[in-house]
Design a protein around this motif. Structure first.
Motif, PDB file in Angstrom:
ATOM      1  N   GLU A   1      -9.827  -7.034  -2.528  1.00 48.97           N
ATOM      2  CA  GLU A   1      -9.855  -7.174  -3.768  1.00 48.97           C
ATOM      3  C   GLU A   1     -10.606  -5.835  -4.467  1.00 48.97           C
ATOM      4  O   GLU A   1      -9.939  -5.380  -5.585  1.00 48.97           O
ATOM      5  CB  GLU A   1     -10.401  -8.406  -4.159  1.00 48.97           C
ATOM      6  CG  GLU A   1      -9.722  -9.540  -4.125  1.00 48.97           C
ATOM      7  CD  GLU A   1     -10.346 -10.982  -4.757  1.00 48.97           C
ATOM      8  OE1 GLU A   1     -11.513 -10.642  -5.439  1.00 48.97           O
ATOM      9  OE2 GLU A   1      -9.748 -11.893  -4.896  1.00 48.97           O
TER      10      GLU A   1
ATOM     11  N   ILE B   1      -3.924 -11.233  -3.419  1.00 47.00           N
ATOM     12  CA  ILE B   1      -4.550 -10.148  -2.696  1.00 47.00           C
ATOM     13  C   ILE B   1      -5.579 -10.878  -1.973  1.00 47.00           C
ATOM     14  O   ILE B   1      -6.569 -11.873  -2.446  1.00 47.00           O
ATOM     15  CB  ILE B   1      -5.327  -9.430  -3.580  1.00 47.00           C
ATOM     16  CG1 ILE B   1      -4.097  -8.769  -4.561  1.00 47.00           C
ATOM     17  CG2 ILE B   1      -6.024  -8.293  -3.046  1.00 47.00           C
ATOM     18  CD1 ILE B   1      -4.422  -7.691  -5.781  1.00 47.00           C
TER      19      ILE B   1
ATOM     20  N   LEU C   1       2.400   1.635  -3.526  1.00 51.05           N
ATOM     21  CA  LEU C   1       1.490   2.119  -4.547  1.00 51.05           C
ATOM     22  C   LEU C   1       1.055   3.789  -4.201  1.00 51.05           C
ATOM     23  O   LEU C   1       1.014   4.193  -5.306  1.00 51.05           O
ATOM     24  CB  LEU C   1       0.185   1.325  -4.279  1.00 51.05           C
ATOM     25  CG  LEU C   1       0.359  -0.089  -5.109  1.00 51.05           C
ATOM     26  CD1 LEU C   1      -0.962  -1.063  -4.872  1.00 51.05           C
ATOM     27  CD2 LEU C   1       0.799  -0.167  -6.363  1.00 51.05           C
TER      28      LEU C   1
ATOM     29  N   PHE D   1      -8.194  -2.831  -4.651  1.00 49.37           N
ATOM     30  CA  PHE D   1      -6.893  -3.128  -5.411  1.00 49.37           C
ATOM     31  C   PHE D   1      -7.523  -2.855  -6.804  1.00 49.37           C
ATOM     32  O   PHE D   1      -6.900  -2.443  -7.763  1.00 49.37           O
ATOM     33  CB  PHE D   1      -5.907  -4.385  -5.403  1.00 49.37           C
ATOM     34  CG  PHE D   1      -5.076  -4.238  -4.243  1.00 49.37           C
ATOM     35  CD1 PHE D   1      -3.896  -3.902  -4.652  1.00 49.37           C
ATOM     36  CD2 PHE D   1      -5.466  -4.340  -3.040  1.00 49.37           C
ATOM     37  CE1 PHE D   1      -2.663  -3.789  -3.438  1.00 49.37           C
ATOM     38  CE2 PHE D   1      -4.511  -4.591  -2.008  1.00 49.37           C
ATOM     39  CZ  PHE D   1      -3.189  -4.198  -2.208  1.00 49.37           C
ATOM     40  N   GLU D   2      -8.633  -3.365  -7.192  1.00 50.96           N
ATOM     41  CA  GLU D   2      -9.477  -3.226  -8.327  1.00 50.96           C
ATOM     42  C   GLU D   2      -9.725  -1.800  -8.618  1.00 50.96           C
ATOM     43  O   GLU D   2      -9.577  -1.205  -9.734  1.00 50.96           O
ATOM     44  CB  GLU D   2     -10.670  -3.856  -8.394  1.00 50.96           C
ATOM     45  CG  GLU D   2     -11.302  -4.205  -9.653  1.00 50.96           C
ATOM     46  CD  GLU D   2     -10.735  -4.781 -10.947  1.00 50.96           C
ATOM     47  OE1 GLU D   2     -10.817  -4.108 -12.077  1.00 50.96           O
ATOM     48  OE2 GLU D   2     -10.008  -5.455 -10.620  1.00 50.96           O
TER      49      GLU D   2
ATOM     50  N   THR E   1       2.131  -3.643 -11.210  1.00 49.17           N
ATOM     51  CA  THR E   1       2.371  -4.303  -9.810  1.00 49.17           C
ATOM     52  C   THR E   1       0.927  -4.978  -9.467  1.00 49.17           C
ATOM     53  O   THR E   1       0.837  -6.098  -8.921  1.00 49.17           O
ATOM     54  CB  THR E   1       2.545  -3.195  -8.856  1.00 49.17           C
ATOM     55  OG1 THR E   1       3.902  -2.690  -9.204  1.00 49.17           O
ATOM     56  CG2 THR E   1       2.727  -3.688  -7.442  1.00 49.17           C
ATOM     57  N   ILE E   2      -0.211  -4.171  -9.606  1.00 48.78           N
ATOM     58  CA  ILE E   2      -1.318  -4.539  -9.323  1.00 48.78           C
ATOM     59  C   ILE E   2      -1.756  -5.979 -10.010  1.00 48.78           C
ATOM     60  O   ILE E   2      -2.244  -6.915  -9.442  1.00 48.78           O
ATOM     61  CB  ILE E   2      -2.430  -3.498  -9.219  1.00 48.78           C
ATOM     62  CG1 ILE E   2      -2.245  -2.569  -8.201  1.00 48.78           C
ATOM     63  CG2 ILE E   2      -3.819  -3.980  -8.902  1.00 48.78           C
ATOM     64  CD1 ILE E   2      -2.794  -1.171  -8.447  1.00 48.78           C
ATOM     65  N   GLU E   3      -1.672  -5.745 -11.234  1.00 51.33           N
ATOM     66  CA  GLU E   3      -2.166  -6.965 -12.106  1.00 51.33           C
ATOM     67  C   GLU E   3      -1.375  -8.200 -11.858  1.00 51.33           C
ATOM     68  O   GLU E   3      -1.897  -9.296 -11.898  1.00 51.33           O
ATOM     69  CB  GLU E   3      -1.819  -6.610 -13.657  1.00 51.33           C
ATOM     70  CG  GLU E   3      -2.851  -5.412 -14.126  1.00 51.33           C
ATOM     71  CD  GLU E   3      -2.562  -5.409 -15.531  1.00 51.33           C
ATOM     72  OE1 GLU E   3      -1.398  -5.450 -16.209  1.00 51.33           O
ATOM     73  OE2 GLU E   3      -3.564  -4.896 -16.231  1.00 51.33           O
TER      74      GLU E   3
ATOM     75  N   ASN F   1       0.657  -1.063   0.145  1.00 50.92           N
ATOM     76  CA  ASN F   1      -0.020  -0.094   0.091  1.00 50.92           C
ATOM     77  C   ASN F   1       0.961   1.351  -0.042  1.00 50.92           C
ATOM     78  O   ASN F   1       0.672   2.024  -0.747  1.00 50.92           O
ATOM     79  CB  ASN F   1      -0.926   0.017   1.237  1.00 50.92           C
ATOM     80  CG  ASN F   1      -2.232  -0.636   0.941  1.00 50.92           C
ATOM     81  OD1 ASN F   1      -3.003  -0.427  -0.011  1.00 50.92           O
ATOM     82  ND2 ASN F   1      -2.591  -1.359   1.821  1.00 50.92           N
TER      83      ASN F   1
ATOM     84  N   LEU G   1      -6.494  -0.276  -9.719  1.00 54.00           N
ATOM     85  CA  LEU G   1      -6.081  -0.583 -10.928  1.00 54.00           C
ATOM     86  C   LEU G   1      -6.802   0.309 -12.105  1.00 54.00           C
ATOM     87  O   LEU G   1      -6.140   0.669 -13.117  1.00 54.00           O
ATOM     88  CB  LEU G   1      -6.384  -2.236 -11.018  1.00 54.00           C
ATOM     89  CG  LEU G   1      -6.002  -2.751 -12.327  1.00 54.00           C
ATOM     90  CD1 LEU G   1      -4.524  -2.512 -12.966  1.00 54.00           C
ATOM     91  CD2 LEU G   1      -6.425  -4.343 -12.350  1.00 54.00           C
TER      92      LEU G   1
ATOM     93  N   MET H   1       2.344   1.155 -11.400  1.00 52.77           N
ATOM     94  CA  MET H   1       1.091   0.586 -10.579  1.00 52.77           C
ATOM     95  C   MET H   1       0.081  -0.585 -11.337  1.00 52.77           C
ATOM     96  O   MET H   1      -0.281  -1.359 -10.653  1.00 52.77           O
ATOM     97  CB  MET H   1      -0.002   1.975 -10.315  1.00 52.77           C
ATOM     98  CG  MET H   1       0.620   2.815  -9.140  1.00 52.77           C
ATOM     99  SD  MET H   1      -0.346   4.242  -8.977  1.00 52.77           S
ATOM    100  CE  MET H   1      -1.489   3.583  -7.974  1.00 52.77           C
TER     101      MET H   1
END
Length: 267
Positions: free
Chosen positions: A51, A46, A21, A54-55, A36-38, A18, A58, A33
């Motif tokens: 989720e 995750i 990001l 983070f979605e 990393t998240i993908e 966190n 993204l 970003m």
């Protein structure tokens, strides 16, 4: 620091993610970003309750990237329109030429090919600017034959197939020969030689002498650098050092001085 701690497994993983990001967000590093998240989603790293959070991050980063792309395309289109309104190169001073060519690096160069080809073939066009334009054609993988003229020589090339200046046999061999003879005993002299080779290779590109004369060119560059640094004029000892013909070295040295007179334009 976040990356180092994550790699070493130090601290709370998701707290660090966190923070990382948020840092990326502050820096505007949206592509990193997204990557990393993908990756976290792909590796199922995750927790379920995180989720949605983070979605959202993204999707936000993807929208930011798309907005940035659209803005860049809009600016490039505006720039292309501005360039098309005027003659690209006609009547331009050196500093104006430099600005025009710099702008061309940021847009699709293909609509301007007729003007570029004409400039490349024009005897009055400065060799420095011709190399700049040729490099743009190379970077944009232009795959059609173009003809250019420099120093009373004409050559047809396909930009996409050209080696870069520093990848040419001439540049690598002549730099290598002079490095062998000078770099250990006189680093300052070699730095001067290297600078001359860099500058002249750019001016001459894509023309290069045949391999049978590389040793003579190396000796001539050594001699010119010596003259600049010490005032000593070329002597036969340098030709002997490089196992080169003395008369050939003298001719090349004279040619190098001619190139020096035009060198880079004043920009």
């Amino acid at each position: 620091m976040c990356i180092e701690m994550l790699n070493k497994g130090i601290g709370d993983y998701f707290q660090l993610i966190n923070i990382y990001l948020m840092v990326l967000l502050q820096l505007g590093e949206h592509q990193e970003m997204v990557t990393t998240i993908e990756l976290l989603f792909e590796e199922s790293q995750i927790p379920f309750d995180k989720e949605e959070h983070f979605e959202k991050m993204l999707q936000f980063s993807k929208r930011a990237l798309e907005d940035k792309k659209e803005e860049k395309e809009r600016q490039n289109q505006q720039l292309a329109e501005e360039l098309q309104e005027n003659d690209l190169f006609e009547g331009k001073m050196d500093n104006e030429m430099f600005m025009v060519i710099s702008k061309l690096t940021n847009i699709n160069i293909r609509p301007f090919i007729p003007e570029i080809v004409q400039f490349l073939q024009n005897d009055e066009g400065h060799p420095f600017f011709k190399t700049m334009l040729l490099n743009i054609l190379i970077d944009q993988e232009y795959n059609e034959e173009v003809t250019l003229r420099k120093f009373n020589q004409t050559k047809s090339v396909i930009p996409r197939e050209l080696k870069s200046v520093k990848e040419t046999d001439f540049y690598k061999k002549v730099t290598g020969l002079t490095e062998e003879e000078i770099s250990q005993e006189n680093p300052s002299l070699f730095e001067m030689v290297h600078s001359l080779i860099d500058r002249h290779s750019f001016i001459l590109y894509p023309f290069e002498p045949g391999p049978e004369r590389f040793a003579a060119w190396a000796a001539a560059y050594h001699a010119l650098a010596e003259e600049y640094m010490t005032g000593e004029v070329f002597g036969s000892d340098l030709a002997d050092l490089y196992l080169a013909d003395e008369e050939t070295v003298a001719d090349i040295l004279s040619y190098l001085k001619e190139i020096e007179e035009i060198s880079y334009p004043i920009i």
